[in-house]
Enzyme design. Structure first.
Site, PDB file in Angstrom:
ATOM      1  N   GLU A 193     -12.193  62.419  73.814  1.00 51.63           N
ATOM      2  CA  GLU A 193     -11.524  61.114  73.820  1.00 51.63           C
ATOM      3  C   GLU A 193     -12.115  60.097  72.842  1.00 51.63           C
ATOM      4  OE1 GLU A 193     -10.039  61.155  78.460  1.00 51.63           O
ATOM      5  OE2 GLU A 193     -12.071  60.484  78.051  1.00 51.63           O
TER       6      GLU A 193
HETATM    7  C1  TNX Z   1     -11.176  62.496  81.409  1.00 49.49           C
HETATM    8  S1  TNX Z   1     -12.373  65.124  81.065  1.00 49.49           S
HETATM    9  C2  TNX Z   1     -12.461  62.338  80.906  1.00 49.49           C
HETATM   10  C3  TNX Z   1     -13.419  61.488  81.602  1.00 49.49           C
HETATM   11  C4  TNX Z   1     -12.810  60.830  82.801  1.00 49.49           C
HETATM   12  C5  TNX Z   1     -11.919  61.807  83.527  1.00 49.49           C
HETATM   13  C6  TNX Z   1     -11.347  61.259  84.792  1.00 49.49           C
HETATM   14  C7  TNX Z   1     -13.076  64.392  79.933  1.00 49.49           C
HETATM   15  C8  TNX Z   1     -13.804  65.206  79.016  1.00 49.49           C
HETATM   16  N1  TNX Z   1     -12.964  63.063  79.855  1.00 49.49           N
HETATM   17  O1  TNX Z   1     -13.941  60.533  80.720  1.00 49.49           O
HETATM   18  O2  TNX Z   1     -13.852  60.411  83.629  1.00 49.49           O
HETATM   19  O3  TNX Z   1     -10.874  62.184  82.678  1.00 49.49           O
HETATM   20  O4  TNX Z   1     -10.674  62.259  85.495  1.00 49.49           O
END
Ligand code: TNX
Length: 600
Positions: free
Chosen positions: A377
């Site tokens: 992300e």
């Molecule tokens: C996605 S899964 C994220 C996290 C969040 C999560 C909440 C991932 C690698 N990144 O930053 O906490 O969703 O479900």
């Protein structure tokens, strides 16, 4: 078939069937009125995760005598496992369980036996009699050799239960340790009691030969969104070890907090650690704290995988060191739950000093082979800026001697030797991942819609998210890690990990509520041969763990899909029971889901 509940021995007489000799601790506990009704007898196959092979012998049950001893073959690691078994059994049984050595033997098998002093004639020669199946070579090999599954591998074990003894044989201390966890589950649920209990400590007779399907079996705890104390983390490690999970991934850094002390950049923890979701005080682990976590894990054959999430999810680092921020201006501390807005400046050399120093220090503190660099992300670092950053960070990891793990978003960056992608998608048709595997990547599978333990069980679950759907126990259990991704062969799958993100999870009780009973479901997928996969059988085996968790004071969700036995003490075990399964009059006691505090 349930046993007849025994009654508390008010008169000082022993209920039928209990050993006549009783150690003082048990007497004390009786006097204090500590008592639990015995649970239904355990069958040899009632183990989670399901063993590879089970051969019951109802004529061969073993009853733990009060004078039981643990004998173990030479070597510090094997002795440590024997000590661990003694620590597990002493509180509930009240037995002293001394650990004694077996005579030295060769080095290719480790053996641990649980037996009565008298079972082998009670002399030094008796020890020898037990070791007539010596730790290595000799009979132990013959025993294993009678089974086609002679090769127990790095983590396998063999458990033989006869009226004379329980014997665990393994090629490694890890295997011996997993065998001990199986033995623990084969004793009555009362064995989980922290204080002595009147019970017949019967282990069902027969033979188990067992080995894991996948080498990497893990869970992740996000200590960044909410901070969890060292004691909390140690308890989570204990939970993993019960179910033969061998990796704890710690998500140590994120926008809301930096949780690990870094000597060369002290404000990371000092400033960046002082926040968390919802505005609480946060916290961080000193290097001594982290070493303690790693040591506790190692003793339980659990490898700690530290994650420093880069280049995104870095707001807490930017608050501490604005020089890392694009524009060199410190952002305000962040206590909400949005993602994807922060990043360290990939165009500034100082950023790579930071990455080098942080990863170098964390690698030096970590005995395990892995370093997790996040990579998820980072929405504001695109294209070549992103892949260039990841490739350089992969080289920095390689220079520390560790193997890199990243969330699957790092797939477009060039392959690095041995690299592992942690896949958290929800659609198994992912050509980019299949292509990375063709280039040599291995995968840890954490499918968001099966393995994400921060997802709610049901619409009324008081905490958690639902962006990847609702995950009840069946959904956590019903998928096949070996065939989940199109074009990815089972051999490319290193294993399975269940992540627990903690935006809405604030206490240890809430952590446990989200782990149990789904964590054992995922542990079974990671450990057990596919041939054992069977929802109905799993559900029934799992049900027997409810009383174990209650007795151990572990909070869990009473999923309606599981036929839990009725427990007389349900709902009455103190503060760890504060999470209502259904929102009701008590709901106000549960801290409000932090979704209410988002967008801070
Ligand atoms: C996605 S899964 C994220 C996290 C969040 C999560 C909440 C991932 C690698 N990144 O930053 O906490 O969703 O479900």
């Amino acid at each position: 078939m349930p046993t007849t509940p025994s009654t508390r021995p008010e008169t000082g007489q022993e209920p039928a069937g209990l050993p006549v000799h009783r150690p003082p601790a048990a007497d004390l506990a009786r006097a204090a009125g500590e008592f639990l009704a015995p649970s239904a007898p355990v069958r040899l196959g009632d183990v989670v995760p399901a063993p590879e092979s089970v051969a019951e012998d109802p004529a061969a049950d073993f009853t733990l005598p009060a004078d039981a001893v643990i004998r173990v073959s030479a070597g510090a690691a094997a002795r440590d496992v024997a000590g661990h078994l003694a620590e597990l059994l002493r509180p509930a049984t009240g037995c002293p369980l001394p650990v004694t050595g077996l005579p030295p033997a060769g080095a290719d098998r480790l053996t641990l036996t649980l037996t009565g002093v008298t079972a082998g004639a009670g002399t030094e020669a008796a020890g020898d009699a037990v070791t007539a199946a010596p730790a290595t070579g000799g009979n132990a090999r013959t025993i294993a050799g009678t089974d086609p599954a002679d090769d127990l591998g790095d983590e396998g074990y063999r458990l033989d239960v006869t009226p004379a003894e329980v014997r665990i044989t393994a090629g490694t201390a890890a295997g011996l340790f997993h065998g001990v966890q199986t033995l623990r589950q084969l004793l009555p649920a009362a064995v989980e009691s922290p204080t002595p209990v009147d019970a017949r400590w019967v282990v069902p007779g027969g033979v188990i030969v067992d080995r894991p399907r996948f080498p990497y079996r893990g869970a992740m705890l996000d200590v960044a969104r909410h901070f969890f104390t060292v004691a909390d983390v140690l308890r989570v490690i204990d939970h993993l070890a019960r179910y033969k999970l061998n990796h704890l991934h710690l998500h140590l850094t994120d926008d809301q907090g930096w949780r690990i002390a870094v000597d060369s950049w002290p404000a990371l923890a000092g400033v960046g650690g002082a926040t968390e979701v919802g505005g609480g005080p946060g916290g961080h682990y000193t290097t001594a704290d982290y070493r303690r976590i790693v040591r506790h894990a190692a003793r339980r054959h659990v490898t700690v995988v530290p994650e420093i999430d880069l280049p995104g999810h870095t707001n807490s680092a930017l608050v501490a060191y604005p020089e890392l921020a694009p524009g060199k201006v410190a952002p305000p501390p962040y206590t909400g739950t949005e993602v994807g807005f922060s990043y360290v400046d990939p165009a500034d050399e100082r950023t790579y000093d930071f990455v080098d120093d942080v990863l170098g220090e964390v690698a030096a503190l970590t005995p395990g082979p892995w370093l997790h660099i996040g990579g998820d992300e980072a929405f504001k670092v695109r294209g070549a800026a992103y892949t260039g950053f990841v490739e350089r960070t992969q080289r920095i990891v390689a220079a520390t001697g560790k193997t890199v793990i990243g969330w699957h978003q790092i797939a477009p960056a060039a392959h690095a030797a041995g690299r592992v992608l942690q896949w958290w998608g929800t659609n198994g048709d992912d050509p980019e991942i299949a292509e990375s595997v063709r280039r040599g990547a291995r995968l840890i599978l954490s499918p968001g819609n099966h393995a994400y333990l921060d997802m709610k069980y049901a619409p009324d679950t008081p905490i958690g998210h639902d962006w990847a759907g609702l995950i009840d126990v069946r959904r956590a259990y019903d998928w096949d890690p070996g065939a989940h991704l199109t074009g990815v062969p089972a051999e490319a799958v290193l294993g399975v990990e269940a992540p627990l993100w903690t935006e809405s999870v604030t206490t240890l009780a809430e952590v446990e509520f989200m782990l149990f009973p789904r964590l054992p479901a995922l542990a079974e997928l990671a450990w057990s041969p596919r041939a054992t996969h069977d929802w109905a059988g799993f559900r029934d085996r799992l049900a027997g763990h409810g009383p174990r968790w209650s007795t151990a004071g572990i909070t869990f969700h009473r999923s309606p899909e599981v036929p839990w036995p009725v427990e007389p003490t349900d709902g009455d075990r103190g503060p760890s029971r504060r999470i209502p399964t259904q929102p009701g009059p008590d709901a106000a006691e549960t801290p409000a889901p932090t979704a209410a505090t988002t967008d801070g």
